[in-house]
Motif scaffolding. Sequence first.
Motif, PDB file in Angstrom:
ATOM      1  N   THR A 117     -28.249  59.113  18.929  1.00  0.00           N
ATOM      2  CA  THR A 117     -28.940  59.900  19.943  1.00  0.00           C
ATOM      3  C   THR A 117     -28.535  59.377  21.311  1.00  0.00           C
ATOM      4  OG1 THR A 117     -30.820  60.228  18.462  1.00  0.00           O
ATOM      5  CG2 THR A 117     -31.191  60.651  20.803  1.00  0.00           C
ATOM      6  N   VAL A 118     -28.125  60.299  22.182  1.00  0.00           N
ATOM      7  CA  VAL A 118     -27.703  59.962  23.534  1.00  0.00           C
ATOM      8  C   VAL A 118     -28.639  60.674  24.503  1.00  0.00           C
ATOM      9  CG1 VAL A 118     -25.823  60.083  25.214  1.00  0.00           C
ATOM     10  CG2 VAL A 118     -25.307  59.786  22.779  1.00  0.00           C
ATOM     11  N   ASN A 119     -29.297  59.914  25.364  1.00  0.00           N
ATOM     12  CA  ASN A 119     -30.163  60.485  26.396  1.00  0.00           C
ATOM     13  C   ASN A 119     -29.427  60.434  27.725  1.00  0.00           C
ATOM     14  OD1 ASN A 119     -32.604  60.919  24.806  1.00  0.00           O
ATOM     15  ND2 ASN A 119     -32.644  58.706  24.667  1.00  0.00           N
ATOM     16  N   ILE A 120     -29.270  61.599  28.359  1.00  0.00           N
ATOM     17  CA  ILE A 120     -28.605  61.659  29.657  1.00  0.00           C
ATOM     18  C   ILE A 120     -29.399  62.559  30.587  1.00  0.00           C
ATOM     19  CG2 ILE A 120     -26.291  61.229  28.752  1.00  0.00           C
ATOM     20  CD1 ILE A 120     -25.746  64.241  28.966  1.00  0.00           C
ATOM     21  N   LYS A 121     -29.199  62.351  31.899  1.00  0.00           N
ATOM     22  CA  LYS A 121     -29.796  63.253  32.874  1.00  0.00           C
ATOM     23  C   LYS A 121     -28.960  64.516  32.938  1.00  0.00           C
ATOM     24  CE  LYS A 121     -29.566  60.693  36.419  1.00  0.00           C
ATOM     25  NZ  LYS A 121     -29.661  60.317  37.821  1.00  0.00           N
ATOM     26  N   GLU A 122     -29.585  65.612  33.347  1.00  0.00           N
ATOM     27  CA  GLU A 122     -28.848  66.852  33.503  1.00  0.00           C
ATOM     28  C   GLU A 122     -27.761  66.693  34.556  1.00  0.00           C
ATOM     29  OE1 GLU A 122     -31.387  69.983  34.959  1.00  0.00           O
ATOM     30  OE2 GLU A 122     -32.051  68.814  36.652  1.00  0.00           O
ATOM     31  N   GLY A 123     -26.741  67.532  34.479  1.00  0.00           N
ATOM     32  CA  GLY A 123     -25.704  67.519  35.495  1.00  0.00           C
ATOM     33  C   GLY A 123     -24.310  67.246  34.964  1.00  0.00           C
ATOM     34  N   ARG A 124     -24.189  66.830  33.730  1.00  0.00           N
ATOM     35  CA  ARG A 124     -22.863  66.616  33.145  1.00  0.00           C
ATOM     36  C   ARG A 124     -22.290  67.953  32.691  1.00  0.00           C
ATOM     37  NH1 ARG A 124     -22.024  61.590  35.029  1.00  0.00           N
ATOM     38  NH2 ARG A 124     -23.715  60.239  34.394  1.00  0.00           N
ATOM     39  N   THR A 125     -20.980  68.053  32.735  1.00  0.00           N
ATOM     40  CA  THR A 125     -20.336  69.291  32.305  1.00  0.00           C
ATOM     41  C   THR A 125     -20.208  69.307  30.788  1.00  0.00           C
ATOM     42  OG1 THR A 125     -18.092  68.386  32.393  1.00  0.00           O
ATOM     43  CG2 THR A 125     -18.973  69.361  34.445  1.00  0.00           C
ATOM     44  N   VAL A 126     -19.982  70.496  30.247  1.00  0.00           N
ATOM     45  CA  VAL A 126     -19.739  70.616  28.809  1.00  0.00           C
ATOM     46  C   VAL A 126     -18.490  69.822  28.438  1.00  0.00           C
ATOM     47  CG1 VAL A 126     -19.160  72.230  26.947  1.00  0.00           C
ATOM     48  CG2 VAL A 126     -20.894  72.840  28.634  1.00  0.00           C
ATOM     49  N   GLU A 127     -17.491  69.835  29.303  1.00  0.00           N
ATOM     50  CA  GLU A 127     -16.266  69.085  29.032  1.00  0.00           C
ATOM     51  C   GLU A 127     -16.546  67.584  28.919  1.00  0.00           C
ATOM     52  OE1 GLU A 127     -16.505  71.411  31.540  1.00  0.00           O
ATOM     53  OE2 GLU A 127     -15.409  72.987  30.470  1.00  0.00           O
ATOM     54  N   GLN A 128     -17.396  67.058  29.788  1.00  0.00           N
ATOM     55  CA  GLN A 128     -17.753  65.634  29.724  1.00  0.00           C
ATOM     56  C   GLN A 128     -18.483  65.323  28.422  1.00  0.00           C
ATOM     57  OE1 GLN A 128     -19.850  65.620  33.511  1.00  0.00           O
ATOM     58  NE2 GLN A 128     -18.460  64.027  34.263  1.00  0.00           N
ATOM     59  N   LYS A 129     -19.411  66.173  28.034  1.00  0.00           N
ATOM     60  CA  LYS A 129     -20.165  65.938  26.800  1.00  0.00           C
ATOM     61  C   LYS A 129     -19.255  66.080  25.584  1.00  0.00           C
ATOM     62  CE  LYS A 129     -23.432  68.664  28.530  1.00  0.00           C
ATOM     63  NZ  LYS A 129     -24.653  69.495  28.621  1.00  0.00           N
ATOM     64  N   ARG A 130     -18.335  67.012  25.630  1.00  0.00           N
ATOM     65  CA  ARG A 130     -17.383  67.200  24.537  1.00  0.00           C
ATOM     66  C   ARG A 130     -16.517  65.949  24.359  1.00  0.00           C
ATOM     67  NH1 ARG A 130     -15.263  71.916  26.234  1.00  0.00           N
ATOM     68  NH2 ARG A 130     -16.736  73.109  24.986  1.00  0.00           N
ATOM     69  N   GLU A 131     -16.008  65.418  25.468  1.00  0.00           N
ATOM     70  CA  GLU A 131     -15.168  64.217  25.414  1.00  0.00           C
ATOM     71  C   GLU A 131     -15.968  63.009  24.943  1.00  0.00           C
ATOM     72  OE1 GLU A 131     -11.620  61.889  25.944  1.00  0.00           O
ATOM     73  OE2 GLU A 131     -12.044  64.004  25.572  1.00  0.00           O
ATOM     74  N   MET A 132     -17.208  62.885  25.400  1.00  0.00           N
ATOM     75  CA  MET A 132     -18.068  61.794  24.948  1.00  0.00           C
ATOM     76  C   MET A 132     -18.258  61.865  23.433  1.00  0.00           C
ATOM     77  SD  MET A 132     -22.101  61.066  25.642  1.00  0.00           S
ATOM     78  CE  MET A 132     -22.479  62.565  24.752  1.00  0.00           C
ATOM     79  N   ALA A 133     -18.552  63.052  22.928  1.00  0.00           N
ATOM     80  CA  ALA A 133     -18.775  63.218  21.488  1.00  0.00           C
ATOM     81  C   ALA A 133     -17.507  62.880  20.704  1.00  0.00           C
ATOM     82  CB  ALA A 133     -19.227  64.642  21.188  1.00  0.00           C
ATOM     83  N   ARG A 134     -16.364  63.308  21.206  1.00  0.00           N
ATOM     84  CA  ARG A 134     -15.093  63.031  20.524  1.00  0.00           C
ATOM     85  C   ARG A 134     -14.826  61.529  20.457  1.00  0.00           C
ATOM     86  NH1 ARG A 134     -10.138  61.649  21.306  1.00  0.00           N
ATOM     87  NH2 ARG A 134     -10.284  61.468  23.571  1.00  0.00           N
ATOM     88  N   ARG A 135     -14.990  60.852  21.593  1.00  0.00           N
ATOM     89  CA  ARG A 135     -14.711  59.416  21.635  1.00  0.00           C
ATOM     90  C   ARG A 135     -15.724  58.600  20.850  1.00  0.00           C
ATOM     91  NH1 ARG A 135     -12.531  57.686  27.578  1.00  0.00           N
ATOM     92  NH2 ARG A 135     -10.958  59.307  27.821  1.00  0.00           N
ATOM     93  N   MET A 136     -16.996  58.978  20.961  1.00  0.00           N
ATOM     94  CA  MET A 136     -18.025  58.254  20.206  1.00  0.00           C
ATOM     95  C   MET A 136     -17.787  58.406  18.711  1.00  0.00           C
ATOM     96  SD  MET A 136     -21.530  58.919  22.342  1.00  0.00           S
ATOM     97  CE  MET A 136     -22.509  57.902  21.259  1.00  0.00           C
ATOM     98  N   THR A 137     -17.429  59.608  18.284  1.00  0.00           N
ATOM     99  CA  THR A 137     -17.155  59.842  16.871  1.00  0.00           C
ATOM    100  C   THR A 137     -16.002  58.976  16.405  1.00  0.00           C
ATOM    101  OG1 THR A 137     -18.010  62.094  16.965  1.00  0.00           O
ATOM    102  CG2 THR A 137     -16.490  61.586  15.166  1.00  0.00           C
ATOM    103  N   GLN A 138     -14.946  58.880  17.212  1.00  0.00           N
ATOM    104  CA  GLN A 138     -13.789  58.063  16.863  1.00  0.00           C
ATOM    105  C   GLN A 138     -14.199  56.599  16.666  1.00  0.00           C
ATOM    106  OE1 GLN A 138     -10.744  58.056  19.878  1.00  0.00           O
ATOM    107  NE2 GLN A 138      -9.255  57.076  18.562  1.00  0.00           N
ATOM    108  N   VAL A 139     -14.973  56.065  17.598  1.00  0.00           N
ATOM    109  CA  VAL A 139     -15.403  54.665  17.503  1.00  0.00           C
ATOM    110  C   VAL A 139     -16.301  54.450  16.288  1.00  0.00           C
ATOM    111  CG1 VAL A 139     -16.807  52.886  18.628  1.00  0.00           C
ATOM    112  CG2 VAL A 139     -15.123  54.180  19.954  1.00  0.00           C
ATOM    113  N   ILE A 140     -17.222  55.361  16.056  1.00  0.00           N
ATOM    114  CA  ILE A 140     -18.124  55.229  14.905  1.00  0.00           C
ATOM    115  C   ILE A 140     -17.332  55.260  13.605  1.00  0.00           C
ATOM    116  CG2 ILE A 140     -19.980  56.372  13.634  1.00  0.00           C
ATOM    117  CD1 ILE A 140     -21.043  57.245  16.477  1.00  0.00           C
ATOM    118  N   CYS A 141     -16.373  56.160  13.508  1.00  0.00           N
ATOM    119  CA  CYS A 141     -15.548  56.237  12.299  1.00  0.00           C
ATOM    120  C   CYS A 141     -14.778  54.943  12.073  1.00  0.00           C
ATOM    121  CB  CYS A 141     -14.578  57.410  12.393  1.00  0.00           C
ATOM    122  SG  CYS A 141     -15.370  59.015  12.270  1.00  0.00           S
TER     123      CYS A 141
END
Length: 70
Positions: free
Chosen positions: A5-29
């Motif tokens: 679970t990631v808690n963030i303030k509003e204001g990030r772009t979809v592209e930023q959230k997409r990249e965060m999810a991609r990188r976090m998934t890579q590290v978790i894997c």
Amino acid sequence: MPIVTVNIKEGRTVEQKREMARRMTQVICETMKVEPAAVRIIVNEMKNENFAIGGTLVCDDPSMQVKPEA
């Protein structure tokens, strides 16, 4: 199945959230030895009126708000 679970303030772009999810998934894997399909990431995006720093709502202080990418 890792669930993050990631808690963030509003204001990030979809592209930023997409990249965060991609990188976090890579590290978790890599660290937990699981396949990407097993990783779950929940992003909770808080409105600035629902988040305070030092007793001040973020919506009341522009210096605390996330700045859009240049």
